[in-house]
Scaffold this motif. Structure first.
Motif, PDB file in Angstrom:
ATOM      1  N   GLY A  96      32.404  50.647  48.870  1.00 57.09           N
ATOM      2  CA  GLY A  96      31.364  49.757  49.356  1.00 57.09           C
ATOM      3  C   GLY A  96      30.908  48.730  48.344  1.00 57.09           C
ATOM      4  N   LYS A  97      31.394  48.805  47.117  1.00 56.56           N
ATOM      5  CA  LYS A  97      31.003  47.866  46.083  1.00 56.56           C
ATOM      6  C   LYS A  97      31.999  46.716  45.992  1.00 56.56           C
ATOM      7  N   VAL A  98      31.522  45.583  45.478  1.00 57.23           N
ATOM      8  CA  VAL A  98      32.360  44.408  45.258  1.00 57.23           C
ATOM      9  C   VAL A  98      32.264  44.028  43.789  1.00 57.23           C
ATOM     10  N   ALA A  99      33.423  43.845  43.159  1.00 57.99           N
ATOM     11  CA  ALA A  99      33.461  43.515  41.742  1.00 57.99           C
ATOM     12  C   ALA A  99      34.244  42.241  41.500  1.00 57.99           C
ATOM     13  N   LEU A 100      33.768  41.444  40.549  1.00 60.18           N
ATOM     14  CA  LEU A 100      34.510  40.283  40.052  1.00 60.18           C
ATOM     15  C   LEU A 100      34.970  40.601  38.639  1.00 60.18           C
ATOM     16  N   VAL A 101      36.266  40.499  38.402  1.00 61.57           N
ATOM     17  CA  VAL A 101      36.847  40.753  37.084  1.00 61.57           C
ATOM     18  C   VAL A 101      37.487  39.470  36.582  1.00 61.57           C
ATOM     19  N   THR A 102      37.051  38.977  35.421  1.00 61.76           N
ATOM     20  CA  THR A 102      37.675  37.785  34.854  1.00 61.76           C
ATOM     21  C   THR A 102      38.801  38.205  33.901  1.00 61.76           C
ATOM     22  N   GLY A 103      39.724  37.283  33.686  1.00 60.09           N
ATOM     23  CA  GLY A 103      40.894  37.621  32.879  1.00 60.09           C
ATOM     24  C   GLY A 103      41.700  38.727  33.524  1.00 60.09           C
ATOM     25  N   ALA A 104      41.762  38.696  34.853  1.00 59.50           N
ATOM     26  CA  ALA A 104      42.321  39.808  35.619  1.00 59.50           C
ATOM     27  C   ALA A 104      43.815  39.710  35.862  1.00 59.50           C
ATOM     28  N   GLY A 105      44.456  38.686  35.335  1.00 57.43           N
ATOM     29  CA  GLY A 105      45.862  38.482  35.641  1.00 57.43           C
ATOM     30  C   GLY A 105      46.827  39.360  34.876  1.00 57.43           C
ATOM     31  N   GLN A 106      46.369  39.955  33.783  1.00 56.12           N
ATOM     32  CA  GLN A 106      47.283  40.754  32.978  1.00 56.12           C
ATOM     33  C   GLN A 106      46.495  41.695  32.076  1.00 56.12           C
ATOM     34  N   GLY A 107      47.222  42.577  31.409  1.00 55.33           N
ATOM     35  CA  GLY A 107      46.635  43.418  30.369  1.00 55.33           C
ATOM     36  C   GLY A 107      45.467  44.265  30.824  1.00 55.33           C
ATOM     37  N   ILE A 108      44.416  44.263  30.020  1.00 55.87           N
ATOM     38  CA  ILE A 108      43.243  45.091  30.303  1.00 55.87           C
ATOM     39  C   ILE A 108      42.576  44.661  31.601  1.00 55.87           C
ATOM     40  N   GLY A 109      42.482  43.355  31.835  1.00 52.73           N
ATOM     41  CA  GLY A 109      41.827  42.878  33.054  1.00 52.73           C
ATOM     42  C   GLY A 109      42.527  43.353  34.310  1.00 52.73           C
ATOM     43  N   ARG A 110      43.832  43.295  34.315  1.00 49.76           N
ATOM     44  CA  ARG A 110      44.604  43.789  35.455  1.00 49.76           C
ATOM     45  C   ARG A 110      44.352  45.277  35.660  1.00 49.76           C
ATOM     46  N   ALA A 111      44.391  46.045  34.581  1.00 52.15           N
ATOM     47  CA  ALA A 111      44.180  47.491  34.691  1.00 52.15           C
ATOM     48  C   ALA A 111      42.778  47.811  35.203  1.00 52.15           C
ATOM     49  N   ILE A 112      41.782  47.045  34.762  1.00 55.33           N
ATOM     50  CA  ILE A 112      40.417  47.260  35.243  1.00 55.33           C
ATOM     51  C   ILE A 112      40.331  46.984  36.735  1.00 55.33           C
ATOM     52  N   ALA A 113      40.894  45.864  37.164  1.00 57.41           N
ATOM     53  CA  ALA A 113      40.844  45.507  38.584  1.00 57.41           C
ATOM     54  C   ALA A 113      41.496  46.578  39.440  1.00 57.41           C
ATOM     55  N   LEU A 114      42.653  47.070  39.015  1.00 59.36           N
ATOM     56  CA  LEU A 114      43.353  48.102  39.783  1.00 59.36           C
ATOM     57  C   LEU A 114      42.572  49.408  39.792  1.00 59.36           C
ATOM     58  N   ARG A 115      41.979  49.774  38.664  1.00 66.53           N
ATOM     59  CA  ARG A 115      41.232  51.032  38.623  1.00 66.53           C
ATOM     60  C   ARG A 115      39.978  50.971  39.499  1.00 66.53           C
ATOM     61  N   LEU A 116      39.265  49.849  39.441  1.00 68.02           N
ATOM     62  CA  LEU A 116      38.079  49.720  40.291  1.00 68.02           C
ATOM     63  C   LEU A 116      38.466  49.760  41.764  1.00 68.02           C
ATOM     64  N   ALA A 117      39.605  49.167  42.089  1.00 69.50           N
ATOM     65  CA  ALA A 117      40.091  49.213  43.470  1.00 69.50           C
ATOM     66  C   ALA A 117      40.451  50.645  43.871  1.00 69.50           C
ATOM     67  N   LYS A 118      41.138  51.360  42.986  1.00 71.19           N
ATOM     68  CA  LYS A 118      41.488  52.752  43.279  1.00 71.19           C
ATOM     69  C   LYS A 118      40.248  53.606  43.486  1.00 71.19           C
ATOM     70  N   ASP A 119      39.160  53.235  42.787  1.00 68.83           N
ATOM     71  CA  ASP A 119      37.916  53.982  42.917  1.00 68.83           C
ATOM     72  C   ASP A 119      37.050  53.495  44.076  1.00 68.83           C
ATOM     73  N   GLY A 120      37.584  52.558  44.882  1.00 70.57           N
ATOM     74  CA  GLY A 120      36.939  52.214  46.141  1.00 70.57           C
ATOM     75  C   GLY A 120      36.362  50.832  46.261  1.00 70.57           C
ATOM     76  N   ALA A 121      36.362  50.039  45.188  1.00 69.25           N
ATOM     77  CA  ALA A 121      35.744  48.712  45.246  1.00 69.25           C
ATOM     78  C   ALA A 121      36.693  47.673  45.815  1.00 69.25           C
ATOM     79  N   ASP A 122      36.124  46.640  46.414  1.00 72.80           N
ATOM     80  CA  ASP A 122      36.876  45.437  46.755  1.00 72.80           C
ATOM     81  C   ASP A 122      36.766  44.490  45.556  1.00 72.80           C
ATOM     82  N   ILE A 123      37.835  43.741  45.291  1.00 68.79           N
ATOM     83  CA  ILE A 123      37.937  43.054  44.015  1.00 68.79           C
ATOM     84  C   ILE A 123      38.185  41.555  44.164  1.00 68.79           C
ATOM     85  N   ALA A 124      37.409  40.774  43.407  1.00 63.52           N
ATOM     86  CA  ALA A 124      37.691  39.360  43.205  1.00 63.52           C
ATOM     87  C   ALA A 124      38.318  39.221  41.823  1.00 63.52           C
ATOM     88  N   LEU A 125      39.435  38.518  41.783  1.00 63.93           N
ATOM     89  CA  LEU A 125      40.195  38.365  40.550  1.00 63.93           C
ATOM     90  C   LEU A 125      40.057  36.940  40.036  1.00 63.93           C
TER      91      LEU A 125
END
Length: 259
Positions: free
Chosen positions: A5-34
């Motif tokens: 039910g949460k929405v997150a915006l992750v900057t620098g999300a195209g690679q590396g740590i940012g990509r991993a953060i975006a994927l993990r937040l998504a796996k934990d249920g959030a919708d993601i803006a990259l």
């Protein structure tokens, strides 16, 4: 699935740590803006998130530009119907002896690593306050925000600044129910560390790979950090178990810098 039910915006999300953060937040249920300056890379990450069953949207953003960061936050809310979590992850390294660093180098790293965090805090804080809701702001710091490293002096200074901004923002936004914390990785096996190692080799005359090897050998847990190691901690900061935590910049480095 604590972020359903949460929405997150992750900057620098195209690679590396940012990509991993975006994927993990998504796996934990959030919708993601990259958000990223590289449109192709964030589209690829968006496809991975959609494959996980979550919603994703992308926005090309230069975090050193306030208007672009504000627009990214507004885009997140418009496309995903909410805004709860801001991860100011975008950043760059800067490797140079302090006696040789140029004004142009200083301006570039400060504009992204410091101004980018300020604009992210400002845009997210204003949006959350306008929505009259609680939220999480999470900033990318580093072990270099706790200890200055040779040849990384300007970079270290930017990360010390992130700690200060995190503390100040936490105090300013606490009454609105907005927490502000940072995460401080160590030696992570990403493209950024490839570049750090290469530049260190050029400056010191060491073989390519030697600097990376030296730092990894100093990690108590005996291995380099992965982006997923960092992402797991960021997910904790984004979730309800960290609701009583604010203004903090803990290290997650496998045992390198101790404070």
């Amino acid at each position: 699935m604590s972020l359903v039910g949460k929405v997150a915006l992750v900057t620098g999300a195209g690679q590396g740590i940012g990509r991993a953060i975006a994927l993990r937040l998504a796996k934990d249920g959030a919708d993601i803006a990259l958000g990223d300056i590289n449109s192709q890379k964030i589209e690829e990450v968006a496809a991975e998130i959609v494959a996980l069953g979550r919603r994703a949207t992308t926005y090309v953003v230069d975090v050193s530009k306030l208007d672009q960061v504000v627009a990214a936050v507004d885009h997140t809310y418009a496309q995903l119907g909410g805004f709860d979590i801001m991860v100011n992850n975008a950043g760059i390294a800067q490797i140079s002896p302090l006696l040789e660093v140029t004004p142009e180098q200083v301006e570039r790293v400060l504009s992204i690593n410091i101004q980018g965090v300020i604009w992210g805090i400002q845009a997210a804080g204003k949006k959350l306050k306008s929505l009259n809701q609680r939220g999480k702001i999470i900033n990318a710091c580093s072990i270099a925000g706790h200890e200055g490293f040779a040849l990384l002096g300007v970079y270290s200074a930017t990360k010390f600044a992130v700690r200060a901004l995190t503390q100040a923002a936490a105090k300013e936004l606490a009454s609105s129910g907005i927490t502000v914390n940072s995460y401080c990785p160590g030696v992570v096996g990403t493209d950024m560390w490839v570049e750090i190692d290469k530049r260190m080799a050029e400056i010191t005359g060491a073989e390519v790979g030697a600097t990376y090897k030296k730092y990894v050998e100093g990690i108590a847990l005996g291995r380099a950090e992965t982006p997923e190691d960092v992402a797991g901690f960021v997910s904790y900061l984004a979730g309800p178990d960290a609701d009583y935590m604010t203004g903090q910049s803990p290290m997650i480095d496998g045992g390198m810098v101790y404070r």
